[in-house]
Write a protein that holds these residues in place. Structure first.
Motif, PDB file in Angstrom:
ATOM      1  N   LYS A 273       0.856  -1.183   0.000  1.00  0.00           N
ATOM      2  CA  LYS A 273       0.000   0.000   0.000  1.00  0.00           C
ATOM      3  C   LYS A 273       0.897   1.240   0.000  1.00  0.00           C
ATOM      4  CE  LYS A 273      -3.937  -1.943   2.403  1.00  0.00           C
ATOM      5  NZ  LYS A 273      -4.825  -1.834   3.559  1.00  0.00           N
ATOM      6  N   LYS A 274       0.475   2.243  -0.748  1.00  0.00           N
ATOM      7  CA  LYS A 274       1.233   3.485  -0.775  1.00  0.00           C
ATOM      8  C   LYS A 274       1.005   4.243   0.519  1.00  0.00           C
ATOM      9  CE  LYS A 274       1.987   4.693  -5.509  1.00  0.00           C
ATOM     10  NZ  LYS A 274       1.944   5.800  -6.460  1.00  0.00           N
ATOM     11  N   ASN A 275       2.054   4.923   0.943  1.00  0.00           N
ATOM     12  CA  ASN A 275       1.975   5.732   2.151  1.00  0.00           C
ATOM     13  C   ASN A 275       1.707   7.179   1.725  1.00  0.00           C
ATOM     14  OD1 ASN A 275       2.177   6.881   4.613  1.00  0.00           O
ATOM     15  ND2 ASN A 275       4.286   6.240   5.039  1.00  0.00           N
ATOM     16  N   PRO A 276       0.511   7.718   1.938  1.00  0.00           N
ATOM     17  CA  PRO A 276       0.230   9.097   1.499  1.00  0.00           C
ATOM     18  C   PRO A 276       0.990  10.142   2.311  1.00  0.00           C
ATOM     19  CG  PRO A 276      -1.632   8.228   2.723  1.00  0.00           C
ATOM     20  CD  PRO A 276      -0.643   7.091   2.547  1.00  0.00           C
TER      21      PRO A 276
END
Length: 69
Positions: free
Chosen positions: A7-10
């Protein structure tokens, strides 16, 4: 044997944006300060220094050499 997608880390993207924005503001301040200094240095000075005014006044107050007393 397949891994689940990461998952991308915003938070990372936002922190990079904030750092870039702060650096842009600092660069703008430096640019404006240097430009204003160059403009100020290019203008001729119109007011003589106070020391030269005092010396001129003292010279005007002295009597001429060889004046009758």
């Amino acid at each position: 044997m397949t891994r689940p997608p990461r998952k991308k880390n915003p938070t990372f993207g936002i922190s990079v944006f904030i750092v870039v924005a702060i650096l842009l503001v600092i660069a703008t301040l430096f640019y404006n300060a240097i430009r204003e200094k160059h403009e100020f240095d290019s203008q001729p000075t119109q007011v003589p220094p106070v020391a030269s005014q005092a010396a001129a006044a003292a010279t005007a107050m002295k009597p001429a050499s060889g004046a009758a007393q």
